[in-house]
Enzyme design. Sequence first.
Site, PDB file in Angstrom:
ATOM      1  N   ARG A 171      38.957  46.786  34.611  1.00 57.04           N
ATOM      2  CA  ARG A 171      39.837  46.505  35.732  1.00 57.04           C
ATOM      3  C   ARG A 171      41.237  47.003  35.381  1.00 57.04           C
ATOM      4  O   ARG A 171      41.812  46.581  34.375  1.00 57.04           O
ATOM      5  CB  ARG A 171      39.853  44.996  35.996  1.00 57.04           C
ATOM      6  CG  ARG A 171      40.852  44.544  37.030  1.00 57.04           C
ATOM      7  CD  ARG A 171      40.726  43.028  37.272  1.00 57.04           C
ATOM      8  NE  ARG A 171      41.672  42.586  38.275  1.00 57.04           N
ATOM      9  CZ  ARG A 171      42.805  41.919  38.019  1.00 57.04           C
ATOM     10  NH1 ARG A 171      43.121  41.585  36.792  1.00 57.04           N
ATOM     11  NH2 ARG A 171      43.612  41.575  39.002  1.00 57.04           N
ATOM     12  N   HIS A 223      49.678  45.495  41.221  1.00 53.43           N
ATOM     13  CA  HIS A 223      49.872  44.518  40.147  1.00 53.43           C
ATOM     14  C   HIS A 223      51.375  44.527  39.818  1.00 53.43           C
ATOM     15  O   HIS A 223      51.785  44.870  38.731  1.00 53.43           O
ATOM     16  CB  HIS A 223      48.995  44.858  38.946  1.00 53.43           C
ATOM     17  CG  HIS A 223      48.745  43.716  38.000  1.00 53.43           C
ATOM     18  ND1 HIS A 223      47.486  43.336  37.589  1.00 53.43           N
ATOM     19  CD2 HIS A 223      49.601  42.877  37.369  1.00 53.43           C
ATOM     20  CE1 HIS A 223      47.579  42.309  36.740  1.00 53.43           C
ATOM     21  NE2 HIS A 223      48.864  42.020  36.589  1.00 53.43           N
ATOM     22  N   GLU A 272      47.300  38.434  42.130  1.00 52.17           N
ATOM     23  CA  GLU A 272      48.133  37.241  42.022  1.00 52.17           C
ATOM     24  C   GLU A 272      49.384  37.267  42.898  1.00 52.17           C
ATOM     25  O   GLU A 272      50.514  37.283  42.380  1.00 52.17           O
ATOM     26  CB  GLU A 272      48.549  37.002  40.564  1.00 52.17           C
ATOM     27  CG  GLU A 272      47.368  36.835  39.625  1.00 52.17           C
ATOM     28  CD  GLU A 272      47.739  36.227  38.287  1.00 52.17           C
ATOM     29  OE1 GLU A 272      48.939  36.073  38.004  1.00 52.17           O
ATOM     30  OE2 GLU A 272      46.818  35.890  37.532  1.00 52.17           O
ATOM     31  N   ASN A 279      41.741  34.466  38.830  1.00 48.85           N
ATOM     32  CA  ASN A 279      42.370  34.576  37.510  1.00 48.85           C
ATOM     33  C   ASN A 279      42.670  33.163  37.038  1.00 48.85           C
ATOM     34  O   ASN A 279      43.270  32.380  37.782  1.00 48.85           O
ATOM     35  CB  ASN A 279      43.693  35.351  37.595  1.00 48.85           C
ATOM     36  CG  ASN A 279      43.506  36.797  38.043  1.00 48.85           C
ATOM     37  OD1 ASN A 279      42.379  37.264  38.226  1.00 48.85           O
ATOM     38  ND2 ASN A 279      44.601  37.506  38.209  1.00 48.85           N
ATOM     39  N   TYR A 339      43.984  30.600  33.717  1.00 50.38           N
ATOM     40  CA  TYR A 339      44.489  30.383  32.366  1.00 50.38           C
ATOM     41  C   TYR A 339      44.568  28.911  31.988  1.00 50.38           C
ATOM     42  O   TYR A 339      44.090  28.508  30.948  1.00 50.38           O
ATOM     43  CB  TYR A 339      45.871  31.049  32.198  1.00 50.38           C
ATOM     44  CG  TYR A 339      45.776  32.560  32.252  1.00 50.38           C
ATOM     45  CD1 TYR A 339      45.470  33.296  31.111  1.00 50.38           C
ATOM     46  CD2 TYR A 339      45.939  33.243  33.453  1.00 50.38           C
ATOM     47  CE1 TYR A 339      45.337  34.674  31.162  1.00 50.38           C
ATOM     48  CE2 TYR A 339      45.802  34.631  33.514  1.00 50.38           C
ATOM     49  CZ  TYR A 339      45.502  35.339  32.363  1.00 50.38           C
ATOM     50  OH  TYR A 339      45.365  36.704  32.419  1.00 50.38           O
ATOM     51  N   GLU A 367      40.562  37.625  35.580  1.00 50.63           N
ATOM     52  CA  GLU A 367      41.387  37.490  34.369  1.00 50.63           C
ATOM     53  C   GLU A 367      41.117  36.145  33.730  1.00 50.63           C
ATOM     54  O   GLU A 367      41.045  35.129  34.428  1.00 50.63           O
ATOM     55  CB  GLU A 367      42.896  37.531  34.684  1.00 50.63           C
ATOM     56  CG  GLU A 367      43.448  38.896  34.910  1.00 50.63           C
ATOM     57  CD  GLU A 367      44.952  38.873  35.184  1.00 50.63           C
ATOM     58  OE1 GLU A 367      45.661  37.958  34.702  1.00 50.63           O
ATOM     59  OE2 GLU A 367      45.407  39.776  35.899  1.00 50.63           O
TER      60      GLU A 367
HETATM   61  C1  PNW Z   1      48.845  37.054  34.836  1.00 47.67           C
HETATM   62  N1  PNW Z   1      52.242  31.663  35.583  1.00 47.67           N
HETATM   63  O1  PNW Z   1      50.176  36.679  34.897  1.00 47.67           O
HETATM   64  C2  PNW Z   1      48.888  38.524  35.158  1.00 47.67           C
HETATM   65  O2  PNW Z   1      47.995  38.941  36.149  1.00 47.67           O
HETATM   66  C3  PNW Z   1      48.859  39.409  33.957  1.00 47.67           C
HETATM   67  O3  PNW Z   1      49.502  40.614  34.256  1.00 47.67           O
HETATM   68  C4  PNW Z   1      49.475  38.677  32.771  1.00 47.67           C
HETATM   69  O4  PNW Z   1      49.669  39.500  31.670  1.00 47.67           O
HETATM   70  C5  PNW Z   1      48.559  37.505  32.465  1.00 47.67           C
HETATM   71  O5  PNW Z   1      48.359  36.693  33.597  1.00 47.67           O
HETATM   72  C6  PNW Z   1      49.037  36.632  31.304  1.00 47.67           C
HETATM   73  O6  PNW Z   1      50.268  36.041  31.617  1.00 47.67           O
HETATM   74  C7  PNW Z   1      50.605  35.391  35.035  1.00 47.67           C
HETATM   75  O7  PNW Z   1      53.407  31.469  35.205  1.00 47.67           O
HETATM   76  C8  PNW Z   1      51.927  35.163  34.718  1.00 47.67           C
HETATM   77  O8  PNW Z   1      51.565  30.769  36.122  1.00 47.67           O
HETATM   78  C9  PNW Z   1      52.466  33.927  34.890  1.00 47.67           C
HETATM   79  C10 PNW Z   1      51.677  32.905  35.408  1.00 47.67           C
HETATM   80  C11 PNW Z   1      50.361  33.130  35.745  1.00 47.67           C
HETATM   81  C12 PNW Z   1      49.831  34.386  35.548  1.00 47.67           C
END
Ligand code: PNW
Length: 474
Positions: free
Chosen positions: A80, A124, A169, A298, A300, A375
Amino acid sequence: MPEPMTVSFPPAFLWGAATSAYQIEGAVREDGRTPSIWDTFSHTPGRTAGGDTGDVAVDHYHRYRDDVALMAELGLNAYRFSVSWPRVQPTGRGPAVQVGLDFYRRLVDELLSHGIKPALTLYHWDLPQELEDAGGWPERDTALRFAEYAQLVGEALGDRVEQWTTLNEPWCSAFLGYSSGVHAPGRTEPQAALRAAHHLNLAHGLAMQALRSVLPARASVAVSLNSQVIRPLSQDPADLAAAQRIDDLANGVFHGPMLQGAYPATLLEATSSVTDWSFVLDKDLADIKQPLDALGLNYYTPVLVSSPERAPEGPRADGHGTSEHSPWPGSDDVAFHQTPGDRTEMGWTIDPDGLHELIMRYSRLAPGVPLYVTENGAAYPDKVDGDGRVHDPERIAYLHAHLATVHRALADGADVRGYYLWSLMDNFEWAYGYAKRFGAIYVDYETLERTPKSSAHWYGKAARSGQLPPVDAL
Ligand code: PNW
């Protein structure tokens, strides 16, 4: 519950890795490319850690052949990536630049010749600076420009790319870019952020229509949301109301119009002191709600919130950088808490169950729509050995735990078709610059040499076998 002996994924499951243009390409002044908002932002003193920029990044623009060869060696079957808008359409208007398109055509052909499925994201975060100068995402015209750009790329690459994504995002673009200001263009205007969210939605809907008009029927068009898992601190009605507020601003503001054809009534009400939403024209909602061929998620870390009465001591803990401006318009009365548990180097709590929860929620919200985890991954300060090997057992544990919950979601009936690890290789981590390493492949920032970390070998093994190897299997 004991883990089953083997955790097998469907044979057609995509085992991919993800990147984005500005984070890896470099070559920012080559072949007619003009500045994007991230060039401007990263070159503004104080905006990124160490003043880091994507000028060189990991030089993928010149090294893409080696990078594809590495993916193939590891055994990945999908990749991707994103297209840099200012490389293809430097002013954000007018005809496409052929050399810009040619780079992506070469990249795609290289992937296809190695049996790797390309998944192309159109946006992006690298908006052409000229469009920001004209007002950026808060302006309706930016959505119209995006649909034109989508059509140009669709015409050029539709014969060889099957998997298309409009936006990555949009929450980050709207709320980190225009409300908290920790991302480009660094504006801190809550009302503009809500306008940006709407025009990103519109951009998605108009681009879906433009792509459908030029892509072959077999193409799949999607959007990737960083749909966030919002948890209330307790079942107290005040905490539940806080969670509803943040869920609307994180998720409903996008999936409402995209999937259900309307903004949540609770969102409109909760933000009424910030905006009257008069920039939403009647026709927009029909334009935005386009049938999706797939939905990218995505993930995290979850977000834990409460009413202000239960606010924790100390600075805000919403995990979104250190701006004193909130990314959540009209929500100064919501308190953010650190979720319990181990954290990655970003300070993000590791919570694999959140991914299961997210997948099951969107299975219900978008019935019949195939899902992809577009992601998921973790930043760690990896240990480089004297022998040149890079060990990252924490990342292996993270990937194992999250893939196991994807598997559980499959068993629970979710239609998950693939997983893209963030990220293929260490790269420019936005406001954090090069200080945070998300890669499965280590990059030496002096020599730009690539070395697969142990997690890359572990993940490759999973990809080749379609099963999760034990965390200590290498
Ligand atoms: C995503 N938050 O970014 C992006 O899609 C990527 O480019 C990035 O490198 C990756 O996650 C890791 O950070 C985010 O603050 C950045 O919630 C910030 C947030 C979430 C996703």
